[in-house]
Design an enzyme around this catalytic site. Structure first.
Site, mmCIF file in Angstrom:
data_model
loop_
_atom_site.group_PDB
_atom_site.id
_atom_site.type_symbol
_atom_site.label_atom_id
_atom_site.label_comp_id
_atom_site.label_asym_id
_atom_site.label_seq_id
_atom_site.Cartn_x
_atom_site.Cartn_y
_atom_site.Cartn_z
ATOM 1 N N GLU A 104 0.847 -1.204 0.000
ATOM 2 C CA GLU A 104 0.000 0.000 0.000
ATOM 3 C C GLU A 104 0.875 1.244 0.000
ATOM 4 O O GLU A 104 2.003 1.212 0.488
ATOM 5 C CB GLU A 104 -0.854 0.016 1.280
ATOM 6 C CG GLU A 104 -2.232 -0.622 1.120
ATOM 7 C CD GLU A 104 -3.251 0.326 0.483
ATOM 8 O OE1 GLU A 104 -2.839 1.284 -0.200
ATOM 9 O OE2 GLU A 104 -4.447 0.095 0.676
ATOM 10 N N ASP A 105 0.335 2.329 -0.536
ATOM 11 C CA ASP A 105 1.013 3.617 -0.447
ATOM 12 C C ASP A 105 0.835 4.199 0.959
ATOM 13 O O ASP A 105 1.786 4.649 1.584
ATOM 14 C CB ASP A 105 0.480 4.592 -1.508
ATOM 15 C CG ASP A 105 -1.047 4.635 -1.564
ATOM 16 O OD1 ASP A 105 -1.710 3.800 -0.905
ATOM 17 O OD2 ASP A 105 -1.592 5.508 -2.264
ATOM 18 N N ASP A 108 -4.627 4.690 6.325
ATOM 19 C CA ASP A 108 -5.247 5.771 7.098
ATOM 20 C C ASP A 108 -6.114 5.118 8.188
ATOM 21 O O ASP A 108 -5.615 4.697 9.225
ATOM 22 C CB ASP A 108 -6.042 6.630 6.106
ATOM 23 C CG ASP A 108 -6.683 7.857 6.706
ATOM 24 O OD1 ASP A 108 -6.860 7.907 7.928
ATOM 25 O OD2 ASP A 108 -7.035 8.783 5.958
ATOM 26 N N LYS A 136 -0.754 6.461 8.948
ATOM 27 C CA LYS A 136 -1.279 7.535 9.810
ATOM 28 C C LYS A 136 -1.720 6.858 11.100
ATOM 29 O O LYS A 136 -2.869 6.410 11.224
ATOM 30 C CB LYS A 136 -2.486 8.209 9.147
ATOM 31 C CG LYS A 136 -2.143 9.052 7.940
ATOM 32 C CD LYS A 136 -3.389 9.816 7.496
ATOM 33 C CE LYS A 136 -3.262 10.335 6.091
ATOM 34 N NZ LYS A 136 -4.546 10.868 5.579
ATOM 35 N N PHE A 157 -3.582 15.231 5.590
ATOM 36 C CA PHE A 157 -3.839 14.788 4.222
ATOM 37 C C PHE A 157 -2.596 15.046 3.372
ATOM 38 O O PHE A 157 -2.048 16.142 3.382
ATOM 39 C CB PHE A 157 -5.050 15.516 3.634
ATOM 40 C CG PHE A 157 -5.406 15.003 2.278
ATOM 41 C CD1 PHE A 157 -6.110 13.808 2.146
ATOM 42 C CD2 PHE A 157 -4.994 15.674 1.135
ATOM 43 C CE1 PHE A 157 -6.407 13.300 0.887
ATOM 44 C CE2 PHE A 157 -5.294 15.174 -0.130
ATOM 45 C CZ PHE A 157 -5.992 13.984 -0.248
ATOM 46 N N ARG A 170 -0.359 13.024 -8.207
ATOM 47 C CA ARG A 170 0.262 11.691 -8.085
ATOM 48 C C ARG A 170 1.686 11.643 -8.621
ATOM 49 O O ARG A 170 2.485 10.821 -8.210
ATOM 50 C CB ARG A 170 -0.571 10.643 -8.840
ATOM 51 C CG ARG A 170 -1.947 10.380 -8.258
ATOM 52 C CD ARG A 170 -2.539 9.125 -8.893
ATOM 53 N NE ARG A 170 -3.958 8.971 -8.683
ATOM 54 C CZ ARG A 170 -4.513 8.431 -7.604
ATOM 55 N NH1 ARG A 170 -3.766 8.005 -6.608
ATOM 56 N NH2 ARG A 170 -5.826 8.305 -7.501
HETATM 57 P P1 IMP Z 1 -8.148 3.786 4.625
HETATM 58 O O1 IMP Z 1 -9.085 2.752 4.078
HETATM 59 O O2 IMP Z 1 -8.833 4.838 5.430
HETATM 60 O O3 IMP Z 1 -6.977 3.176 5.390
HETATM 61 O O4 IMP Z 1 -7.557 4.580 3.386
HETATM 62 C C1 IMP Z 1 -6.637 3.991 2.554
HETATM 63 C C2 IMP Z 1 -6.594 4.602 1.168
HETATM 64 O O5 IMP Z 1 -7.132 5.926 1.128
HETATM 65 C C3 IMP Z 1 -5.160 4.716 0.721
HETATM 66 O O6 IMP Z 1 -4.734 3.550 0.056
HETATM 67 C C4 IMP Z 1 -5.194 5.914 -0.188
HETATM 68 O O7 IMP Z 1 -5.558 5.516 -1.486
HETATM 69 C C5 IMP Z 1 -6.263 6.787 0.399
HETATM 70 N N1 IMP Z 1 -5.688 7.798 1.322
HETATM 71 C C6 IMP Z 1 -5.628 7.748 2.663
HETATM 72 N N2 IMP Z 1 -5.049 8.835 3.187
HETATM 73 C C7 IMP Z 1 -4.714 9.602 2.123
HETATM 74 C C8 IMP Z 1 -4.039 10.881 1.999
HETATM 75 O O8 IMP Z 1 -3.630 11.541 2.975
HETATM 76 N N3 IMP Z 1 -3.862 11.338 0.733
HETATM 77 C C9 IMP Z 1 -4.277 10.667 -0.373
HETATM 78 N N4 IMP Z 1 -4.899 9.466 -0.305
HETATM 79 C C10 IMP Z 1 -5.114 8.944 0.934
HETATM 80 MG MG MG Z 2 -4.013 3.222 -1.792
#
Ligand code: IMP
Ligand code: MG
Length: 180
Positions: A104-105, A108, A136, A157, A170
């Site tokens: 994963e990048d 969150d 995060k 963010f 990106r």
């Molecule tokens: P989660 O499901 O809340 O953990 O979110 C994961 C996905 O949301 C990541 O793989 C990203 O694609 C996107 N994401 C989460 N935080 C950010 C951010 O700060 N900037 C851009 N994309 C984010």
């Molecule tokens: Mg992602």
């Protein structure tokens, strides 16, 4: 060009992590992965769209037998997690008895990861682990383990290095955080 701050659409972002630091973190992740998977075949699952830069940089540093599978999931709308996984495609190979590594990048809330872990577990892989460039920590609400973390960042963010704000940013080589 001033690389300290950038503007995307209506938002200003400030430099958070330089490309040099990103490269170092990915190198350290690769070292740990190479050590842990020595002599094994690994199926690397990259989560699109955001992962493309991290994935390319990471797999180039793996001295393992690697196959790559891409999957597309979406839980983000604009600047916050919706708590729901919206789109999905991918997973065309059988993962039974395989050593699967999710890449994963950024993680969150962990909603996307929890969804993906559940999905992959139904394939009965031999092992299943997760690597993410960014975590995060304060936002992370799930109990799922994350074995390889490049950098822990505050709950801000971010854009760049594959990550977007409303589809843009990106391509940026550095990572920027929304100015507050
Ligand atoms: P989660 O499901 O809340 O953990 O979110 C994961 C996905 O949301 C990541 O793989 C990203 O694609 C996107 N994401 C989460 N935080 C950010 C951010 O700060 N900037 C851009 N994309 C984010
Ligand atoms: Mg992602």
């Amino acid at each position: 060009m001033n690389t300290e701050t950038i503007t995307i659409k209506d938002k200003t972002f400030e430099l958070l992590i330089e490309s040099k630091e990103i490269k170092k973190a990915i190198g350290q992740m690769a070292e740990a992965i190479n050590r842990d998977y020595e002599g094994k075949e690994v199926v690397v699952i990259g989560v699109l769209d955001g992962v493309f830069m991290v994935l390319a940089a990471l797999v180039k540093k793996l001295n393992l037998s690697v196959s790559i599978e891409l999957i597309k999931l979406k839980s983000y709308e604009g600047m916050s997690s919706t708590g729901q996984i919206r789109k999905i495609f991918g997973l065309t190979t059988d993962l039974k008895d395989k050593h699967v590594l999710i890449v994963e990048d950024i993680i969150d809330t962990g909603t996307t990861l929890a969804f993906l872990l559940n999905l992959i577990r139904t394939h009965q892989p031999a092992t299943l682990r997760t690597a993410t460039l960014l975590l995060k920590e304060e936002a992370f609400q799930n109990q799922c383990p994350i074995e390889y973390v490049g950098l822990r960042i505050p709950n801000r963010f971010v854009v760049g290095y594959g990550m977007d704000y409303d589809g843009q940013g990106r391509q940026l080589p550095h990572i920027y955080a929304l100015r507050t």
